[in-house]
Design a protein around this motif. Sequence first.
Motif, mmCIF file in Angstrom:
data_model
loop_
_atom_site.group_PDB
_atom_site.id
_atom_site.type_symbol
_atom_site.label_atom_id
_atom_site.label_comp_id
_atom_site.label_asym_id
_atom_site.label_seq_id
_atom_site.Cartn_x
_atom_site.Cartn_y
_atom_site.Cartn_z
ATOM 1 N N ARG A 4 3.943 2.425 8.937
ATOM 2 C CA ARG A 4 3.612 3.714 8.335
ATOM 3 C C ARG A 4 2.118 3.821 8.017
ATOM 4 O O ARG A 4 1.471 4.801 8.367
ATOM 5 C CB ARG A 4 4.437 3.939 7.071
ATOM 6 C CG ARG A 4 4.126 5.259 6.414
ATOM 7 C CD ARG A 4 5.248 5.774 5.583
ATOM 8 N NE ARG A 4 5.339 5.086 4.300
ATOM 9 C CZ ARG A 4 5.973 5.599 3.241
ATOM 10 N NH1 ARG A 4 6.570 6.765 3.345
ATOM 11 N NH2 ARG A 4 6.050 4.931 2.118
ATOM 12 N N CYS A 5 1.553 2.794 7.318
ATOM 13 C CA CYS A 5 0.159 2.955 6.900
ATOM 14 C C CYS A 5 -0.786 1.962 7.577
ATOM 15 O O CYS A 5 -1.996 2.023 7.385
ATOM 16 C CB CYS A 5 0.035 2.863 5.387
ATOM 17 S SG CYS A 5 0.274 1.218 4.719
ATOM 18 N N SER A 20 -4.960 7.410 2.436
ATOM 19 C CA SER A 20 -4.878 5.999 2.055
ATOM 20 C C SER A 20 -5.980 5.202 2.762
ATOM 21 O O SER A 20 -6.533 4.264 2.199
ATOM 22 C CB SER A 20 -3.496 5.422 2.350
ATOM 23 O OG SER A 20 -3.241 5.430 3.718
ATOM 24 N N LYS A 21 -6.346 5.607 3.989
ATOM 25 C CA LYS A 21 -7.473 4.943 4.670
ATOM 26 C C LYS A 21 -8.775 5.203 3.911
ATOM 27 O O LYS A 21 -9.596 4.309 3.728
ATOM 28 C CB LYS A 21 -7.614 5.453 6.104
ATOM 29 C CG LYS A 21 -6.503 4.962 7.002
ATOM 30 C CD LYS A 21 -6.968 4.734 8.424
ATOM 31 C CE LYS A 21 -5.880 4.074 9.240
ATOM 32 N NZ LYS A 21 -4.709 4.964 9.461
ATOM 33 N N GLN A 24 0.805 -1.218 0.000
ATOM 34 C CA GLN A 24 0.000 0.000 0.000
ATOM 35 C C GLN A 24 0.842 1.273 0.000
ATOM 36 O O GLN A 24 0.432 2.284 -0.537
ATOM 37 C CB GLN A 24 -0.936 0.035 1.214
ATOM 38 C CG GLN A 24 -1.880 -1.129 1.312
ATOM 39 C CD GLN A 24 -2.799 -1.226 0.116
ATOM 40 O OE1 GLN A 24 -3.010 -0.259 -0.612
ATOM 41 N NE2 GLN A 24 -3.330 -2.407 -0.126
ATOM 42 N N CYS A 25 2.012 1.247 0.666
ATOM 43 C CA CYS A 25 2.779 2.496 0.727
ATOM 44 C C CYS A 25 4.243 2.306 0.351
ATOM 45 O O CYS A 25 5.013 3.247 0.399
ATOM 46 C CB CYS A 25 2.644 3.156 2.095
ATOM 47 S SG CYS A 25 3.575 2.365 3.401
ATOM 48 N N PRO A 79 -1.118 11.528 3.470
ATOM 49 C CA PRO A 79 -1.127 10.135 3.008
ATOM 50 C C PRO A 79 -1.793 9.169 3.988
ATOM 51 O O PRO A 79 -2.522 8.280 3.572
ATOM 52 C CB PRO A 79 0.349 9.806 2.873
ATOM 53 C CG PRO A 79 1.029 11.087 2.725
ATOM 54 C CD PRO A 79 0.224 12.094 3.465
ATOM 55 N N ASP A 80 -1.578 9.357 5.294
ATOM 56 C CA ASP A 80 -2.162 8.409 6.258
ATOM 57 C C ASP A 80 -3.688 8.442 6.188
ATOM 58 O O ASP A 80 -4.340 7.408 6.105
ATOM 59 C CB ASP A 80 -1.656 8.704 7.673
ATOM 60 C CG ASP A 80 -1.762 10.188 8.022
ATOM 61 O OD1 ASP A 80 -1.839 11.014 7.098
ATOM 62 O OD2 ASP A 80 -1.759 10.509 9.216
ATOM 63 N N ARG A 91 0.252 4.078 -3.525
ATOM 64 C CA ARG A 91 1.644 4.398 -3.203
ATOM 65 C C ARG A 91 2.039 5.781 -3.716
ATOM 66 O O ARG A 91 2.975 6.396 -3.211
ATOM 67 C CB ARG A 91 2.567 3.335 -3.797
ATOM 68 C CG ARG A 91 2.446 2.008 -3.069
ATOM 69 C CD ARG A 91 3.165 0.904 -3.774
ATOM 70 N NE ARG A 91 2.577 0.627 -5.074
ATOM 71 C CZ ARG A 91 2.895 -0.439 -5.817
ATOM 72 N NH1 ARG A 91 3.805 -1.290 -5.378
ATOM 73 N NH2 ARG A 91 2.331 -0.634 -6.980
ATOM 74 N N ASN A 93 -1.208 -1.226 7.126
ATOM 75 C CA ASN A 93 -1.651 -2.351 6.314
ATOM 76 C C ASN A 93 -1.002 -3.656 6.804
ATOM 77 O O ASN A 93 0.157 -3.671 7.194
ATOM 78 C CB ASN A 93 -1.250 -2.064 4.861
ATOM 79 C CG ASN A 93 -1.458 -3.250 3.969
ATOM 80 O OD1 ASN A 93 -2.536 -3.834 3.934
ATOM 81 N ND2 ASN A 93 -0.417 -3.625 3.245
ATOM 82 N N TRP A 110 2.065 8.379 -1.006
ATOM 83 C CA TRP A 110 3.255 8.398 -0.157
ATOM 84 C C TRP A 110 4.466 8.919 -0.915
ATOM 85 O O TRP A 110 5.301 9.628 -0.341
ATOM 86 C CB TRP A 110 3.543 7.000 0.388
ATOM 87 C CG TRP A 110 2.424 6.478 1.212
ATOM 88 C CD1 TRP A 110 1.401 5.684 0.790
ATOM 89 C CD2 TRP A 110 2.187 6.708 2.604
ATOM 90 N NE1 TRP A 110 0.549 5.409 1.822
ATOM 91 C CE2 TRP A 110 1.004 6.024 2.953
ATOM 92 C CE3 TRP A 110 2.863 7.433 3.585
ATOM 93 C CZ2 TRP A 110 0.483 6.037 4.231
ATOM 94 C CZ3 TRP A 110 2.347 7.437 4.870
ATOM 95 C CH2 TRP A 110 1.164 6.754 5.172
#
Lengths: 208, 220
Positions: free
Chosen positions: A35-36, B141-142, A15-16, B137-138, B202, A38, B205
Amino acid sequence: MGTSIDTKQFIACEQCDALYEKPDLIQGQRAKCVRCGNIMAERKVDSIERSFNWSLAGILLLLPAILLPIMGVTLAGQYHHASLLDCIVALIERGFLMIAILVFLFAIAVPVVRLFGAFYITYTFKFNKLKPSLLPFFKAFHHLDSWAMLNVFMLGIVVSMYKLLDDTELSVNMGLLAFILWLISSTMAAIALDQDYIWQRLEDEFVN
Amino acid sequence: MSLLINTAKANNLALCPQCHKLNNLRSEAANQEKIQCVRCHGLFYQRKAHSLQYTLAWNLAALIAFIPANLYPIMIIYSLGIGDPSTILSGIGQFIDQGLYPIAVIIFTASIIVPLIKIIGLFLLVYRVHTGVRLRPDKHSKFYHALEFLGPWSMLDVFVVALLVAVVELGFVTSVAAGPAINYFTLTVIFTMIAANSFDPRLLWDKNQDRETFKEENDN
């Protein structure tokens, strides 16, 4: 440049893209991206055994779930019922070919192929019959991930029952029970399947 | 002291989207090229190719299809030979009239709110990634994951109509027929699902990482 990194030592978050040293997971542990958030990898408990059993149950329930009538209505002395397959036949008869094909794909074809796929993969792992052809097979299996919609169809059944309950006499048939059980077993078969473990085994076996 | 995190891209690695195997890139310049995974032999790019353009295009198609989906009737109920067409919105109105509020809320959420949030949300994500304005981004992305998860649930109305057409077939007394809107609505759902699949989270990020790197260099 030039020196390539040993890719077996690392994992990346899909994901990141954060890069980590590969953790050695024991059964029941999962690796989460800091970080994310996942979940990057998870070593599921008894994955092969559980997925094999659930997918076998799903395959046995498949025909009753598709062919048995799910529900019926009675109005002014007339009775009519329909199964999952009847929905598709009715749509074709009314000229909605595109919708018929898509409902067939999302509610029958994709779930069925996924069930047989999970069954075949877990079968080869359980009885140690690994073949190189499993690599492209499992890759193709992943393409179907987001297109199975049995759970949405289940909610559709509930909503249409409410709708019919109001002005007709509604009867529930065996097909509904078979469909619910089929939904449960195919969901469980998919959840129990440890894709990370399967890829790793296949890699150790066939990729140098 | 910094938010910088080591990424696969920075190390000249690319993750296979199918089997999640890390692949070494041949050279620095190869990050735009198609890669063949050493494990599953699938072809892929380090980042989804032309992700923003594809997302935007599918999203626009979804928005266009959503208009006739709401204007045409989705279902026609015949009783004693007289047809009563209803659109998505008037169908919800009928549920409210009958006092079936929970069902009205479920259908309204699945058929109106979710497609609209998906379309608007993806436009927003593409815009934010492109410009980098107020990019979080946090959070984003959620949000993207929520959009991805909600996608298939919009098919609810299509399944309901399919079931009603098949079950309510009592000849002259009463029957249900599907309306043209069902085609457009299904297209909306499928287009938004493809749009969400084309988006590469991605990129959120990457953009952030670029800015952090820039800031650090300026600080030093």
